[in-house]
Design a protein around this motif. Sequence first.
Motif, PDB file in Angstrom:
ATOM      1  N   PRO A 131      31.323  49.742  69.903  1.00  0.00           N
ATOM      2  CA  PRO A 131      30.730  50.010  68.585  1.00  0.00           C
ATOM      3  C   PRO A 131      29.288  50.525  68.697  1.00  0.00           C
ATOM      4  O   PRO A 131      28.567  50.142  69.626  1.00  0.00           O
ATOM      5  N   ILE A 132      28.898  51.376  67.790  1.00  0.00           N
ATOM      6  CA  ILE A 132      27.490  51.758  67.709  1.00  0.00           C
ATOM      7  C   ILE A 132      26.665  50.539  67.271  1.00  0.00           C
ATOM      8  O   ILE A 132      27.195  49.598  66.682  1.00  0.00           O
ATOM      9  N   ASP A 133      25.382  50.577  67.579  1.00  0.00           N
ATOM     10  CA  ASP A 133      24.509  49.452  67.216  1.00  0.00           C
ATOM     11  C   ASP A 133      23.956  49.574  65.806  1.00  0.00           C
ATOM     12  O   ASP A 133      23.499  48.573  65.232  1.00  0.00           O
ATOM     13  N   GLY A 134      23.956  50.790  65.255  1.00  0.00           N
ATOM     14  CA  GLY A 134      23.437  50.953  63.904  1.00  0.00           C
ATOM     15  C   GLY A 134      23.323  52.411  63.527  1.00  0.00           C
ATOM     16  O   GLY A 134      23.875  53.298  64.205  1.00  0.00           O
ATOM     17  N   PHE A 135      22.614  52.633  62.448  1.00  0.00           N
ATOM     18  CA  PHE A 135      22.431  53.986  61.911  1.00  0.00           C
ATOM     19  C   PHE A 135      20.970  54.150  61.512  1.00  0.00           C
ATOM     20  O   PHE A 135      20.407  53.289  60.834  1.00  0.00           O
ATOM     21  N   VAL A 136      20.365  55.261  61.921  1.00  0.00           N
ATOM     22  CA  VAL A 136      19.014  55.611  61.463  1.00  0.00           C
ATOM     23  C   VAL A 136      19.094  57.012  60.868  1.00  0.00           C
ATOM     24  O   VAL A 136      19.531  57.958  61.524  1.00  0.00           O
ATOM     25  N   ALA A 137      18.681  57.158  59.603  1.00  0.00           N
ATOM     26  CA  ALA A 137      18.750  58.464  58.949  1.00  0.00           C
ATOM     27  C   ALA A 137      17.701  59.410  59.542  1.00  0.00           C
ATOM     28  O   ALA A 137      16.604  58.970  59.911  1.00  0.00           O
ATOM     29  N   PRO A 138      18.020  60.697  59.645  1.00  0.00           N
ATOM     30  CA  PRO A 138      17.032  61.679  60.077  1.00  0.00           C
ATOM     31  C   PRO A 138      15.764  61.574  59.217  1.00  0.00           C
ATOM     32  O   PRO A 138      15.846  61.419  57.999  1.00  0.00           O
ATOM     33  N   ALA A 139      14.627  61.646  59.882  1.00  0.00           N
ATOM     34  CA  ALA A 139      13.320  61.541  59.227  1.00  0.00           C
ATOM     35  C   ALA A 139      13.145  60.198  58.506  1.00  0.00           C
ATOM     36  O   ALA A 139      12.238  60.062  57.686  1.00  0.00           O
ATOM     37  N   TRP A 140      14.019  59.228  58.838  1.00  0.00           N
ATOM     38  CA  TRP A 140      13.965  57.886  58.222  1.00  0.00           C
ATOM     39  C   TRP A 140      14.093  57.959  56.696  1.00  0.00           C
ATOM     40  O   TRP A 140      13.591  57.098  55.978  1.00  0.00           O
ATOM     41  N   LEU A 141      14.793  58.997  56.202  1.00  0.00           N
ATOM     42  CA  LEU A 141      14.898  59.190  54.754  1.00  0.00           C
ATOM     43  C   LEU A 141      16.298  58.839  54.262  1.00  0.00           C
ATOM     44  O   LEU A 141      17.286  59.442  54.697  1.00  0.00           O
ATOM     45  N   TYR A 142      16.356  57.893  53.331  1.00  0.00           N
ATOM     46  CA  TYR A 142      17.625  57.405  52.788  1.00  0.00           C
ATOM     47  C   TYR A 142      17.654  57.620  51.281  1.00  0.00           C
ATOM     48  O   TYR A 142      16.752  57.176  50.576  1.00  0.00           O
ATOM     49  N   GLY A 143      18.691  58.287  50.793  1.00  0.00           N
ATOM     50  CA  GLY A 143      18.914  58.349  49.358  1.00  0.00           C
ATOM     51  C   GLY A 143      19.826  57.205  48.925  1.00  0.00           C
ATOM     52  O   GLY A 143      20.311  56.425  49.754  1.00  0.00           O
ATOM     53  N   GLU A 144      20.073  57.127  47.624  1.00  0.00           N
ATOM     54  CA  GLU A 144      20.964  56.085  47.096  1.00  0.00           C
ATOM     55  C   GLU A 144      22.345  56.161  47.731  1.00  0.00           C
ATOM     56  O   GLU A 144      22.954  55.147  48.071  1.00  0.00           O
ATOM     57  N   GLY A 145      22.858  57.400  47.877  1.00  0.00           N
ATOM     58  CA  GLY A 145      24.188  57.580  48.450  1.00  0.00           C
ATOM     59  C   GLY A 145      24.244  57.068  49.880  1.00  0.00           C
ATOM     60  O   GLY A 145      25.236  56.464  50.309  1.00  0.00           O
ATOM     61  N   ALA A 146      23.173  57.302  50.635  1.00  0.00           N
ATOM     62  CA  ALA A 146      23.120  56.840  52.029  1.00  0.00           C
ATOM     63  C   ALA A 146      23.150  55.315  52.073  1.00  0.00           C
ATOM     64  O   ALA A 146      23.904  54.722  52.856  1.00  0.00           O
ATOM     65  N   LEU A 147      22.353  54.673  51.221  1.00  0.00           N
ATOM     66  CA  LEU A 147      22.289  53.207  51.233  1.00  0.00           C
ATOM     67  C   LEU A 147      23.646  52.597  50.863  1.00  0.00           C
ATOM     68  O   LEU A 147      24.097  51.621  51.472  1.00  0.00           O
ATOM     69  N   GLU A 148      24.290  53.243  49.881  1.00  0.00           N
ATOM     70  CA  GLU A 148      25.614  52.762  49.470  1.00  0.00           C
ATOM     71  C   GLU A 148      26.611  52.884  50.638  1.00  0.00           C
ATOM     72  O   GLU A 148      27.370  51.963  50.924  1.00  0.00           O
ATOM     73  N   ALA A 149      26.564  54.043  51.323  1.00  0.00           N
ATOM     74  CA  ALA A 149      27.505  54.282  52.432  1.00  0.00           C
ATOM     75  C   ALA A 149      27.266  53.300  53.581  1.00  0.00           C
ATOM     76  O   ALA A 149      28.219  52.830  54.199  1.00  0.00           O
ATOM     77  N   LEU A 150      26.010  52.985  53.866  1.00  0.00           N
ATOM     78  CA  LEU A 150      25.717  52.062  54.974  1.00  0.00           C
ATOM     79  C   LEU A 150      26.222  50.662  54.659  1.00  0.00           C
ATOM     80  O   LEU A 150      26.754  49.968  55.530  1.00  0.00           O
ATOM     81  N   GLU A 159      16.854  51.339  59.970  1.00  0.00           N
ATOM     82  CA  GLU A 159      15.402  51.218  59.847  1.00  0.00           C
ATOM     83  C   GLU A 159      14.861  52.409  59.085  1.00  0.00           C
ATOM     84  O   GLU A 159      15.487  53.479  59.047  1.00  0.00           O
ATOM     85  N   ASP A 160      13.706  52.209  58.446  1.00  0.00           N
ATOM     86  CA  ASP A 160      12.947  53.342  57.921  1.00  0.00           C
ATOM     87  C   ASP A 160      11.519  53.214  58.450  1.00  0.00           C
ATOM     88  O   ASP A 160      11.286  52.477  59.411  1.00  0.00           O
ATOM     89  N   HIS A 161      10.572  53.936  57.847  1.00  0.00           N
ATOM     90  CA  HIS A 161       9.210  53.896  58.372  1.00  0.00           C
ATOM     91  C   HIS A 161       8.626  52.476  58.389  1.00  0.00           C
ATOM     92  O   HIS A 161       7.826  52.147  59.235  1.00  0.00           O
ATOM     93  N   LEU A 162       9.033  51.665  57.429  1.00  0.00           N
ATOM     94  CA  LEU A 162       8.323  50.404  57.214  1.00  0.00           C
ATOM     95  C   LEU A 162       9.118  49.138  57.481  1.00  0.00           C
ATOM     96  O   LEU A 162       8.570  48.051  57.455  1.00  0.00           O
ATOM     97  N   ARG A 163      10.423  49.245  57.708  1.00  0.00           N
ATOM     98  CA  ARG A 163      11.178  48.013  57.923  1.00  0.00           C
ATOM     99  C   ARG A 163      12.461  48.279  58.698  1.00  0.00           C
ATOM    100  O   ARG A 163      12.937  49.409  58.781  1.00  0.00           O
TER     101      ARG A 163
END
Length: 247
Positions: A131-150, A159-163
């Motif tokens: 299994p992969i260990d996780g997902f990091v969005a390019p440029a640490w940028l997540y939209g609502e759709g990305a958060l829902e999918a994760l 992770e993003d810039h701050l957490r």
Amino acid sequence: MPSLHRRFLLASIHDVSPRFEGEVDRLLDLLEPHVGDRLAMLVVPNHWGSSPIIPGSPFATRLRGWADRGMEIFLHGYFHRDDSGHSEAADRLRARFMTAGEGEFLGLSGSEALTRVREGRSLIEGVIGRPIDGFVAPAWLYGEGALEALGKSAISISEDHLRIWSPASGRILARGPVITWASRTRLRLASSLAAAVALRRLPLRVLRVGVHPPDVHHPALVRSIAETLSVAGGSREPARYSDLLAA
Ligand SMILES: [Zn+2]
């Protein structure tokens, strides 16, 4: 496993793909003396739609080798970003996956983000055999759709810039800025050098360092990365992101 009371250093290499294989090798040479195999590789399944990771290819074999050595493997977008200059050769599938801008996962609908996470995950997991260990969005940028999918994909770590957080549990795993470098303009380069000097001594429980392939083309950045790892590593234990799940 690192103890609860120690401070952690988390290092990651972004944009791992056949496109940047030479740069990734140089980043490995730079990071490994400081962190060994406690290193997260952020892998792009098909960078710009023109650098696919092909199962059975030499690059895929290397990717599996890194995972076998204990490096963490994160899915890092699917195409990373749109590049219309590469679109003539796009087939229908790829065209469906394309989106404008740098942050591939910023403007996607939930269903589109879910498709990319599923496709990317299945490709990478097939290559590394785990299994992969996780997902990091390019440029640490997540939209609502990305958060829902994760959340739907029960991804363990993002992770993003701050957490750093776990989409699977909703738990925040660590807070604090990631130290990273920019080289696109002279001003951004200078400010990232200054930021690294300031941030690497922050008394955070978890200090993150994220490097990118273009960093290796700038000697001042290479020196700053080495110095940052040396300073941060002096008082911290190199760790894996997954160590935070157990903490
Ligand atoms: Zn990236």
